[in-house]
Design a protein around this motif. Structure first.
Motif, mmCIF file in Angstrom:
data_model
loop_
_atom_site.group_PDB
_atom_site.id
_atom_site.type_symbol
_atom_site.label_atom_id
_atom_site.label_comp_id
_atom_site.label_asym_id
_atom_site.label_seq_id
_atom_site.Cartn_x
_atom_site.Cartn_y
_atom_site.Cartn_z
ATOM 1 N N GLU A 33 7.988 10.205 -32.795
ATOM 2 C CA GLU A 33 8.466 9.061 -33.578
ATOM 3 C C GLU A 33 7.344 8.530 -34.462
ATOM 4 O OE1 GLU A 33 11.871 7.188 -30.579
ATOM 5 O OE2 GLU A 33 9.948 6.187 -30.824
ATOM 6 N N ALA A 34 7.695 8.129 -35.686
ATOM 7 C CA ALA A 34 6.727 7.563 -36.614
ATOM 8 C C ALA A 34 6.739 6.043 -36.529
ATOM 9 C CB ALA A 34 7.057 8.007 -38.047
ATOM 10 N N TYR A 35 5.568 5.458 -36.549
ATOM 11 C CA TYR A 35 5.414 4.006 -36.611
ATOM 12 C C TYR A 35 4.495 3.664 -37.778
ATOM 13 C CZ TYR A 35 7.978 3.631 -32.333
ATOM 14 O OH TYR A 35 8.994 3.686 -31.416
ATOM 15 N N ALA A 36 4.965 2.766 -38.643
ATOM 16 C CA ALA A 36 4.289 2.528 -39.919
ATOM 17 C C ALA A 36 3.380 1.309 -39.881
ATOM 18 C CB ALA A 36 5.315 2.412 -41.052
ATOM 19 N N SER A 38 1.236 -1.915 -39.861
ATOM 20 C CA SER A 38 1.432 -3.331 -40.161
ATOM 21 C C SER A 38 2.663 -3.574 -41.024
ATOM 22 C CB SER A 38 0.186 -3.889 -40.849
ATOM 23 O OG SER A 38 -0.229 -3.032 -41.885
ATOM 24 N N GLU A 39 3.287 -2.472 -41.530
ATOM 25 C CA GLU A 39 4.507 -2.635 -42.334
ATOM 26 C C GLU A 39 5.767 -2.396 -41.511
ATOM 27 O OE1 GLU A 39 3.863 0.252 -45.371
ATOM 28 O OE2 GLU A 39 1.814 -0.468 -45.650
ATOM 29 N N ASP A 40 5.612 -2.261 -40.209
ATOM 30 C CA ASP A 40 6.719 -1.838 -39.350
ATOM 31 C C ASP A 40 6.889 -2.814 -38.183
ATOM 32 O OD1 ASP A 40 8.497 -0.550 -37.701
ATOM 33 O OD2 ASP A 40 7.295 1.277 -37.475
ATOM 34 N N PRO A 41 7.974 -3.609 -38.209
ATOM 35 C CA PRO A 41 8.167 -4.626 -37.163
ATOM 36 C C PRO A 41 8.259 -4.043 -35.760
ATOM 37 C CG PRO A 41 9.771 -4.880 -38.944
ATOM 38 C CD PRO A 41 9.056 -3.599 -39.194
ATOM 39 N N ALA A 42 8.582 -2.753 -35.650
ATOM 40 C CA ALA A 42 8.719 -2.140 -34.331
ATOM 41 C C ALA A 42 7.393 -1.579 -33.821
ATOM 42 C CB ALA A 42 9.763 -1.024 -34.376
ATOM 43 N N ALA A 43 6.361 -1.624 -34.656
ATOM 44 C CA ALA A 43 5.091 -0.992 -34.286
ATOM 45 C C ALA A 43 4.209 -1.946 -33.486
ATOM 46 C CB ALA A 43 4.346 -0.536 -35.544
ATOM 47 N N GLY A 155 16.689 10.502 -36.545
ATOM 48 C CA GLY A 155 17.586 9.401 -36.210
ATOM 49 C C GLY A 155 16.777 8.199 -35.776
ATOM 50 N N PRO A 156 17.465 7.154 -35.320
ATOM 51 C CA PRO A 156 16.762 5.918 -34.953
ATOM 52 C C PRO A 156 15.841 6.118 -33.750
ATOM 53 C CG PRO A 156 19.173 5.694 -34.731
ATOM 54 C CD PRO A 156 18.902 7.080 -35.203
ATOM 55 N N ARG A 157 14.819 5.303 -33.703
ATOM 56 C CA ARG A 157 13.826 5.408 -32.640
ATOM 57 C C ARG A 157 14.365 4.840 -31.324
ATOM 58 N NH1 ARG A 157 9.071 2.760 -36.141
ATOM 59 N NH2 ARG A 157 10.839 1.460 -36.721
ATOM 60 N N VAL A 158 13.857 5.378 -30.238
ATOM 61 C CA VAL A 158 14.359 5.028 -28.907
ATOM 62 C C VAL A 158 13.773 3.686 -28.451
ATOM 63 C CG1 VAL A 158 14.377 5.706 -26.470
ATOM 64 C CG2 VAL A 158 14.638 7.443 -28.262
ATOM 65 N N GLY A 159 14.653 2.825 -27.979
ATOM 66 C CA GLY A 159 14.186 1.629 -27.267
ATOM 67 C C GLY A 159 13.643 0.508 -28.122
ATOM 68 N N VAL A 160 13.728 0.633 -29.452
ATOM 69 C CA VAL A 160 13.202 -0.438 -30.285
ATOM 70 C C VAL A 160 14.324 -1.422 -30.624
ATOM 71 C CG1 VAL A 160 11.435 1.075 -31.253
ATOM 72 C CG2 VAL A 160 13.551 0.690 -32.510
ATOM 73 N N SER A 161 13.980 -2.698 -30.602
ATOM 74 C CA SER A 161 15.000 -3.732 -30.810
ATOM 75 C C SER A 161 15.025 -4.228 -32.248
ATOM 76 C CB SER A 161 14.738 -4.910 -29.865
ATOM 77 O OG SER A 161 13.457 -5.471 -30.113
ATOM 78 N N VAL A 162 14.028 -3.867 -33.032
ATOM 79 C CA VAL A 162 13.974 -4.272 -34.443
ATOM 80 C C VAL A 162 13.745 -3.037 -35.304
ATOM 81 C CG1 VAL A 162 13.111 -6.593 -33.974
ATOM 82 C CG2 VAL A 162 11.503 -4.711 -34.253
ATOM 83 N N ARG A 183 19.439 3.314 -26.733
ATOM 84 C CA ARG A 183 19.474 2.174 -27.639
ATOM 85 C C ARG A 183 18.907 0.953 -26.924
ATOM 86 N NH1 ARG A 183 22.989 -1.753 -29.997
ATOM 87 N NH2 ARG A 183 23.234 -1.391 -32.226
ATOM 88 N N SER A 184 18.143 0.170 -27.632
ATOM 89 C CA SER A 184 17.621 -1.053 -27.018
ATOM 90 C C SER A 184 18.755 -2.018 -26.733
ATOM 91 C CB SER A 184 16.620 -1.722 -27.947
ATOM 92 O OG SER A 184 16.345 -3.019 -27.486
#
Length: 194
Positions: A33-36, A38-43, A155-162, A183-184
DNA sequence: ACGAAGATGTCCT
DNA sequence: GGACATCTTCGTC
């Protein structure tokens, strides 16, 4: 070796099929999974540097490990622009070397499940929090290109709520070593939330 | 000081 | 598909 200065969203799909090696164990990655940053609320980097997340803000090629739910060590490779906290999370893989060592670490577990899920993958590699901050290099963990076992889906990332609208999970579709999507429970229904 | 929320895993029905 | 174990971190009181 991969070009770890790429943005995480560009690097992540290339890592599927790649070979992650550390201390005698190699897994072929089947899910990331990619996390971006400081521009990514899920990171984890969203809130800025913290004691726990300082390694995320290190140079590309830094191994960032975190403790999840008090039990599980999950690993990422830091990438992209230095200091922005971008990273790719290793979610699952197939053990292709060091099988005996991994079986000792995870007794009684079916081969396909040895490194299925980020916590299990971390356990297969023997990672602890002390491994956070190490560099991907010849004398440390390594990442080498490889052919994906199956076509890569996203597809969407696992377990993230935002930011669940971002399809930043990449996996080898149909491979039995890929973890199930979850899904979160805290995603607010009807909200688009990009 | 207290409570809730996790980039999860496992077992249960 | 759902419950719950587990414990650190962070927000709030």
């Amino acid at each position: 070796m991969f070009d770890l200065t790429l943005p995480s969203v560009d690097l992540a799909p290339l890592l599927v099929g790649g070979l992650l090696t550390d201390r005698g164990v190699t897994v072929q990655l089947t899910e990331v999974e990619a996390y971006a940053g400081s521009e990514d609320p899920a990171a984890h980097a969203w809130a800025g540097p913290r004691p726990r997340t300082k390694d995320l803000f290190g140079p590309p090629g830094t191994l960032y490990c975190y403790l999840s739910h008090g039990l599980h060590i999950c690993g990422n490779v830091v990438c992209g622009v230095p200091g922005r906290g971008s990273a790719v999370l290793f979610r699952a893989g197939r053990v292709v070397a060091g099988m005996e060592l991994v079986r000792e670490r995870r007794p009684g577990v079916a081969d396909a499940a040895l490194a299925r899920g980020p916590g299990n993958l971390g356990r297969a590699l023997g990672w602890t929090l002390a491994d956070s901050g190490r560099m991907f290099a010849a004398d440390g963990p390594t990442l080498e290109p490889g052919e994906p076992s199956r076509p890569v889906s996203s597809g969407p990332r696992v377990g993230v709520s935002v930011a669940h609208g971002r399809p930043w999970r990449f996996w080898a579709d149909g491979d039995p070593t890929v973890s199930g999507y979850r899904r979160s429970p805290r995603i607010v229904p009807g909200r688009h939330d990009w």
